[in-house]
Motif scaffolding. Sequence first.
Motif, PDB file in Angstrom:
ATOM      1  N   GLN A  51       0.824  -1.208   0.000  1.00  0.00           N
ATOM      2  CA  GLN A  51       0.000   0.000   0.000  1.00  0.00           C
ATOM      3  C   GLN A  51       0.857   1.257   0.000  1.00  0.00           C
ATOM      4  OE1 GLN A  51      -2.409  -0.521   3.508  1.00  0.00           O
ATOM      5  NE2 GLN A  51      -3.855  -1.908   2.494  1.00  0.00           N
ATOM      6  N   GLY A  52       2.148   1.128   0.265  1.00  0.00           N
ATOM      7  CA  GLY A  52       3.046   2.274   0.277  1.00  0.00           C
ATOM      8  C   GLY A  52       3.757   2.514  -1.032  1.00  0.00           C
ATOM      9  N   CYS A  53       3.422   1.751  -2.065  1.00  0.00           N
ATOM     10  CA  CYS A  53       4.074   1.845  -3.376  1.00  0.00           C
ATOM     11  C   CYS A  53       3.084   2.405  -4.386  1.00  0.00           C
ATOM     12  CB  CYS A  53       4.552   0.460  -3.793  1.00  0.00           C
ATOM     13  SG  CYS A  53       4.932   0.280  -5.546  1.00  0.00           S
ATOM     14  N   SER A  54       3.432   3.536  -5.010  1.00  0.00           N
ATOM     15  CA  SER A  54       2.508   4.197  -5.934  1.00  0.00           C
ATOM     16  C   SER A  54       2.276   3.408  -7.214  1.00  0.00           C
ATOM     17  CB  SER A  54       3.027   5.596  -6.286  1.00  0.00           C
ATOM     18  OG  SER A  54       4.286   5.526  -6.934  1.00  0.00           O
ATOM     19  N   SER A  55       3.175   2.475  -7.545  1.00  0.00           N
ATOM     20  CA  SER A  55       3.022   1.670  -8.756  1.00  0.00           C
ATOM     21  C   SER A  55       2.194   0.402  -8.534  1.00  0.00           C
ATOM     22  CB  SER A  55       4.402   1.276  -9.295  1.00  0.00           C
ATOM     23  OG  SER A  55       5.168   2.401  -9.627  1.00  0.00           O
TER      24      SER A  55
END
Length: 258
Positions: A51-55
């Motif tokens: 959930q902390g990765c924009s991709s």
Amino acid sequence: MKFLASLLIFPVILGMCSFNKEPNKSSEITTKTTITPENKPFAIVQLFTSQGCSSCPSADLLLEKVEKEYEGKNVFVLSYHVDYWNRLGWKDVFSKKEFSDLQYSYSSKFGSSSVYTPQAIVNGGVHFVGSSEAKMNSYLSKYLGMDSENTLEISELKKMDNQIEFNYKVEGNVAGKNLKIALAIEKKETNVKRGENSGRKLSSVNIVVEQIEISLNKTSGSGIIKIPELVENGDSLTLIGFIQSQNFDITAAAQEKI
């Protein structure tokens, strides 16, 4: 695609820990049986996400699309939330170091010393950027055209308080192989308040919350998997079992909703 810039050293984890939970639910008992017929083609997709990765949200959506479009076609999907993006300001509630360790084990198999998200792995044999629909469909088509090496039967599921009991039976060559059992929440939405996805509502399917490993010294037996505290009343759960070699190749899989 996000690459982890520096090498993180994790110990290789061959089995996932079970976590105790104080009973807070009334006892329920269900009895079900699921079988992967001998030599029937199958495909299992393991998505490493955060959930902390924009991709990652685009890969999460693709996994949900795969689950819907391949329903009834012996395709299984699992979301593993890694913990190394938690340092960016948002702690993924589903993340576990064990899942990061598992991803590093796969990375060693594929000849790399680093990991990335979103990463999709099919049948333990190939990996690619998890948001690539073209590669996803290509590899699913490949494995759905191949016979399986084993037969897996999961039966007599019993949900009681904070654990699920089950029986299993395996046919075919099990030398050097283990049975993995993953407990997953079928679908969950999370409002992310910080980090790269701040302000977004993210949706994931078949989120692995617990995984155990059973040595196949014998081809039938029973097992117990704990239901961790993060599982809430009302969460729909599913159990996915798969047979995996020491080289991480997956040779059979079966799923049953709980």
